[in-house]
Design a protein around this motif. Structure first.
Motif, PDB file in Angstrom:
ATOM      1  N   UNK B 115       0.798  -1.238  -0.144  1.00 40.14           N
ATOM      2  CA  UNK B 115      -0.142  -0.018  -0.049  1.00 40.14           C
ATOM      3  C   UNK B 115       0.862   1.261  -0.100  1.00 40.14           C
ATOM      4  N   UNK B 116       1.726   1.412   0.698  1.00 45.70           N
ATOM      5  CA  UNK B 116       2.600   2.532   1.037  1.00 45.70           C
ATOM      6  C   UNK B 116       3.698   2.499  -0.257  1.00 45.70           C
ATOM      7  N   UNK B 117       4.534   1.699  -0.415  1.00 46.47           N
ATOM      8  CA  UNK B 117       5.441   1.850  -1.440  1.00 46.47           C
ATOM      9  C   UNK B 117       4.884   1.508  -2.683  1.00 46.47           C
ATOM     10  N   UNK B 118       3.670   0.621  -2.730  1.00 43.84           N
ATOM     11  CA  UNK B 118       3.210   0.402  -4.141  1.00 43.84           C
ATOM     12  C   UNK B 118       3.753  -0.703  -4.730  1.00 43.84           C
ATOM     13  N   UNK B 119       4.592  -1.749  -4.234  1.00 44.42           N
ATOM     14  CA  UNK B 119       5.107  -3.007  -4.929  1.00 44.42           C
ATOM     15  C   UNK B 119       4.140  -3.964  -4.456  1.00 44.42           C
ATOM     16  N   UNK B 120       3.051  -3.987  -5.257  1.00 48.92           N
ATOM     17  CA  UNK B 120       1.832  -4.978  -4.876  1.00 48.92           C
ATOM     18  C   UNK B 120       2.128  -6.625  -5.155  1.00 48.92           C
ATOM     19  N   UNK B 121       3.277  -6.787  -6.057  1.00 53.50           N
ATOM     20  CA  UNK B 121       3.446  -7.818  -6.425  1.00 53.50           C
ATOM     21  C   UNK B 121       4.264  -8.701  -5.499  1.00 53.50           C
ATOM     22  N   UNK B 122       5.031  -7.955  -4.844  1.00 53.53           N
ATOM     23  CA  UNK B 122       5.793  -8.273  -3.338  1.00 53.53           C
ATOM     24  C   UNK B 122       4.877  -8.354  -2.217  1.00 53.53           C
ATOM     25  N   UNK B 123       4.305  -7.325  -2.028  1.00 52.41           N
ATOM     26  CA  UNK B 123       3.725  -7.156  -0.650  1.00 52.41           C
ATOM     27  C   UNK B 123       2.350  -7.921  -0.433  1.00 52.41           C
TER      28      UNK B 123
END
Lengths: 148, 157
Positions: B115-123
């Motif tokens: 959500x914060x960094x925006x790296x959805x594929x990892x988070x």
């Protein structure tokens, strides 16, 4: 009607604004303001009842921490989902410069002079910006008159 | 009654709890990542959603279920909501439930990355694992909440 003065703490500038609204304060002398800098009242998160004006409006203050506008949005959403309008509950955010300093010292440990620093810093900052709080109250009064 | 589940971002633990409350997720087993992703709002919020009380559904007892992201305001936020409802004279009409005590590190780190960094594929996979681990604790919280609702209903009756 209920009016909540919303700020990062409920016992500093929001309290002064509430007292100005109730006509108890017309100059920046906070010695006799009940509950000023009383951080204990602020811990629970419940609104603090300050008093009632001559028109029967009940006035509260509420401290919500850093994100005042986010809390305002929540309270307005809550008001809406409970089926009330601005005629029953007004949420008025109060901001002054240096309010984070006030919040910082209000959490400073007592044994390191927290109480003293809390009163000193907030009195200095609020006294210097008393006119800002008067303007907030005047704007609110204007809005309330338009509502009637 | 209005039930508000609230957590930091209003996108993982509160959403999962609300979905459990509404019967959108199975109670006898942990959900798959696909089942979690199918829940409305799961890992699908942005900064503008902070502070918004969002509708999730209505349960079988006509309790209306909402979710809320309240950043780091902690358990005080339940009191903020209850206190405001009390002022309006309807304190018995809301139940604010903090889901943060059930949030684990996988959810925190995964949520931050997604959500914060925006790296959805990892988070997102991390959040999924964390939510699966916290799932039965959230289910217990929901059970307790449902009991509280029934209690209040009986008191009013």
């Amino acid at each position: 009607m209920n009016i909540i003065f919303l700020s990062n703490t409920g016992t500093h500038h929001a309290l002064i604004a509430a007292n100005i609204f109730l006509g108890r304060l017309d100059k920046p002398d906070f010695r006799y303001v009940n509950g000023f800098c009383d951080t204990f009242q602020d811990h629970s998160g419940f609104p603090i009842y300050i008093g009632e004006d001559e028109e029967g409006n009940r006035v509260y203050t509420l401290g919500v921490g850093k994100d005042v506008l986010m809390a305002k949005k929540s309270l307005e959403d809550l008001r809406y989902l409970l089926g009330f309008t601005e005629k029953e509950l007004v949420v008025e955010p109060v901001f002054i410069n240096g309010q984070n300093i006030i919040m910082f010292f209000s959490r400073w440990p007592k044994f390191l002079g927290g109480d003293h620093l809390n009163v000193l810093s907030s009195t200095y900052l609020i006294q210097n910006q008393f006119n800002i709080l008067q303007r907030v109250v005047d704007n609110l009064r204007g809005r309330l008159q338009n509502m009637h | 009654m209005n039930i508000i589940y609230h957590c930091f971002g209003g996108s993982h633990s509160s959403v999962t709890a609300a979905a459990l409350h509404l019967g959108l997720l199975p109670r006898d087993r942990r959900p798959t990542l696909e089942e979690l992703m199918a829940i409305p709002y799961f890992d699908n919020t942005d900064n503008s959603n902070f502070g918004s009380i969002r509708f999730m559904g209505v349960d079988e007892y006509e309790n209306v279920v909402y979710i809320l992201g309240k950043k780091s305001l902690g358990n005080r936020y339940s009191n903020v909501l209850h206190g405001t409802a009390e002022i309006l004279g309807v304190g018995d009409q809301i139940l604010a439930v903090n889901t943060m005590p059930n949030v684990n590190w996988f959810m925190k780190i995964g949520g931050f990355i997604s959500r914060r960094i925006g790296i959805v594929i990892l988070g997102r996979p991390l959040v999924g694992i964390g939510t699966q681990q916290a799932y039965f604790a959230l289910a217990s919280l929901v059970d307790a909440t449902r009991l509280q609702c029934m209690d209040r209903r009986q008191v009013r009756a």
